[in-house]
Design a protein around this motif. Structure first.
Motif, PDB file in Angstrom:
ATOM      1  N   THR A 128      -1.950  10.524  17.823  1.00 36.68           N
ATOM      2  CA  THR A 128      -0.764   9.714  17.551  1.00 36.68           C
ATOM      3  C   THR A 128      -0.119   9.291  18.858  1.00 36.68           C
ATOM      4  O   THR A 128       0.371   8.173  18.982  1.00 36.68           O
ATOM      5  CB  THR A 128       0.256  10.515  16.715  1.00 36.68           C
ATOM      6  OG1 THR A 128      -0.377  10.990  15.527  1.00 36.68           O
ATOM      7  CG2 THR A 128       1.469   9.674  16.371  1.00 36.68           C
ATOM      8  N   GLY A 129      -0.136  10.231  19.826  1.00 35.04           N
ATOM      9  CA  GLY A 129       0.531   9.918  21.074  1.00 35.04           C
ATOM     10  C   GLY A 129       0.238  10.892  22.176  1.00 35.04           C
ATOM     11  O   GLY A 129      -0.640  11.748  22.083  1.00 35.04           O
TER      12      GLY A 129
ATOM     13  N   TYR B 126       5.100  17.376  13.924  1.00 34.62           N
ATOM     14  CA  TYR B 126       4.523  17.010  15.210  1.00 34.62           C
ATOM     15  C   TYR B 126       3.769  18.221  15.748  1.00 34.62           C
ATOM     16  O   TYR B 126       4.192  19.361  15.526  1.00 34.62           O
ATOM     17  CB  TYR B 126       5.608  16.642  16.234  1.00 34.62           C
ATOM     18  CG  TYR B 126       6.358  15.380  15.927  1.00 34.62           C
ATOM     19  CD1 TYR B 126       6.112  14.217  16.641  1.00 34.62           C
ATOM     20  CD2 TYR B 126       7.330  15.331  14.925  1.00 34.62           C
ATOM     21  CE1 TYR B 126       6.803  13.042  16.370  1.00 34.62           C
ATOM     22  CE2 TYR B 126       8.024  14.169  14.651  1.00 34.62           C
ATOM     23  CZ  TYR B 126       7.750  13.033  15.378  1.00 34.62           C
ATOM     24  OH  TYR B 126       8.431  11.875  15.114  1.00 34.62           O
TER      25      TYR B 126
ATOM     26  N   ASN C 126      -7.879   9.184  19.517  1.00 33.64           N
ATOM     27  CA  ASN C 126      -7.059   8.628  18.427  1.00 33.64           C
ATOM     28  C   ASN C 126      -5.900   9.537  18.040  1.00 33.64           C
ATOM     29  O   ASN C 126      -5.552   9.652  16.865  1.00 33.64           O
ATOM     30  CB  ASN C 126      -7.908   8.294  17.195  1.00 33.64           C
ATOM     31  CG  ASN C 126      -8.842   7.142  17.447  1.00 33.64           C
ATOM     32  OD1 ASN C 126      -8.452   6.150  18.059  1.00 33.64           O
ATOM     33  ND2 ASN C 126     -10.076   7.276  17.011  1.00 33.64           N
TER      34      ASN C 126
ATOM     35  N   LYS D 111       1.822  14.481  13.140  1.00 34.33           N
ATOM     36  CA  LYS D 111       1.554  13.560  14.243  1.00 34.33           C
ATOM     37  C   LYS D 111       0.971  14.383  15.388  1.00 34.33           C
ATOM     38  O   LYS D 111       1.565  15.385  15.794  1.00 34.33           O
ATOM     39  CB  LYS D 111       2.830  12.854  14.691  1.00 34.33           C
ATOM     40  CG  LYS D 111       3.371  11.894  13.662  1.00 34.33           C
ATOM     41  CD  LYS D 111       4.553  11.138  14.232  1.00 34.33           C
ATOM     42  CE  LYS D 111       5.014  10.066  13.265  1.00 34.33           C
ATOM     43  NZ  LYS D 111       5.901   9.104  13.926  1.00 34.33           N
ATOM     44  N   SER D 112      -0.155  13.946  15.915  1.00 33.10           N
ATOM     45  CA  SER D 112      -0.863  14.698  16.958  1.00 33.10           C
ATOM     46  C   SER D 112      -0.602  14.127  18.349  1.00 33.10           C
ATOM     47  O   SER D 112      -0.676  12.914  18.549  1.00 33.10           O
ATOM     48  CB  SER D 112      -2.363  14.668  16.673  1.00 33.10           C
ATOM     49  OG  SER D 112      -2.833  13.332  16.614  1.00 33.10           O
TER      50      SER D 112
ATOM     51  N   SER E  81      -5.984  16.151  11.741  1.00 31.07           N
ATOM     52  CA  SER E  81      -6.380  15.118  10.777  1.00 31.07           C
ATOM     53  C   SER E  81      -6.518  15.668   9.355  1.00 31.07           C
ATOM     54  O   SER E  81      -6.538  14.901   8.401  1.00 31.07           O
ATOM     55  CB  SER E  81      -7.680  14.444  11.218  1.00 31.07           C
ATOM     56  OG  SER E  81      -8.775  15.322  11.072  1.00 31.07           O
TER      57      SER E  81
ATOM     58  N   GLU F  15       2.398   6.684  20.746  1.00 28.21           N
ATOM     59  CA  GLU F  15       3.780   7.137  20.756  1.00 28.21           C
ATOM     60  C   GLU F  15       3.939   8.005  22.002  1.00 28.21           C
ATOM     61  O   GLU F  15       2.997   8.672  22.434  1.00 28.21           O
ATOM     62  CB  GLU F  15       4.102   7.960  19.502  1.00 28.21           C
ATOM     63  CG  GLU F  15       4.228   7.118  18.257  1.00 28.21           C
ATOM     64  CD  GLU F  15       4.742   7.903  17.059  1.00 28.21           C
ATOM     65  OE1 GLU F  15       5.496   8.897  17.248  1.00 28.21           O
ATOM     66  OE2 GLU F  15       4.384   7.535  15.932  1.00 28.21           O
TER      67      GLU F  15
END
Length: 183
Positions: free
Chosen positions: A79-80, A34, A77, A63-64, A57, A100
């Motif tokens: 992840t959350g 993360y 775009n 997860k960004s 990316s 998220e």
């Protein structure tokens, strides 16, 4: 145990090329699962956030997350979104946008509230002594919380060395989050 890298202008600067290079190198070295773009004072926050997402990316297992700004997280775009402890009212909205949600918490009650409102994870802090963050919660408090609440919890606060990570491993916490550990 999952690793959650949090950026800080202090370590990553706000110069785009330098920022991207440092971030890329830290991702390669530490392999976090993360990552959070957090910079409370950058006047070009949106632009730097897009650089952050671009670097994320390049790594398929990261997860960004964007700090506080639900709309920007969706637009880029990510992840959350990582919400502050004063943004519980944004959890539902972020989830409706398909993001998220991680939210900052500082009490057991806040962790239970985050779970009830549908957050995917929380940071719980401070576990160890951390500058300007108040009295540390400690490992025993973290362990009690992990056993009481069924939500992914990232231990946060004062995690700067492997010895702190070793101390929290036995709690069965989902992961740890840090700025200084990753720099």
């Amino acid at each position: 145990m999952h690793k959650y890298l949090i950026t800080s202008r202090e370590f990553y600067t706000d110069t785009p090329a330098i920022f991207r290079n440092i971030l890329h190198e830290q991702f390669k070295e530490h392999l976090p699962t993360y990552a959070l773009y957090r910079d409370k004072s950058n006047p070009n926050y949106d632009k730097q956030a897009s650089h952050f997402i671009e670097v994320c990316s390049q790594f398929e297992n990261i997860k960004s997350f964007i700090h506080q700004n639900v709309e920007l997280a969706k637009e880029l775009n990510a992840t959350g979104v990582h919400l502050t402890s004063s943004q519980f009212d944004k959890i539902k909205y972020a989830k409706e946008l398909g993001l998220e949600v991680i939210i900052s918490t500082h009490t057991h009650a806040e962790v239970f509230k985050a779970k009830q409102l549908g957050a995917d994870a929380v940071t719980y802090s401070p576990i160890f002594t951390s500058p300007n963050k108040g009295k540390p919660k400690g490992v025993e408090d973290l362990k009690k919380l992990v056993n009481e609440c069924d939500i992914n919890i990232f231990a946060l606060g004062g995690i700067v060395e492997q010895k702190q990570i070793e101390k929290i491993k036995n709690t069965k916490v989902y992961g740890f989050a840090s700025i200084r550990y990753f720099y």
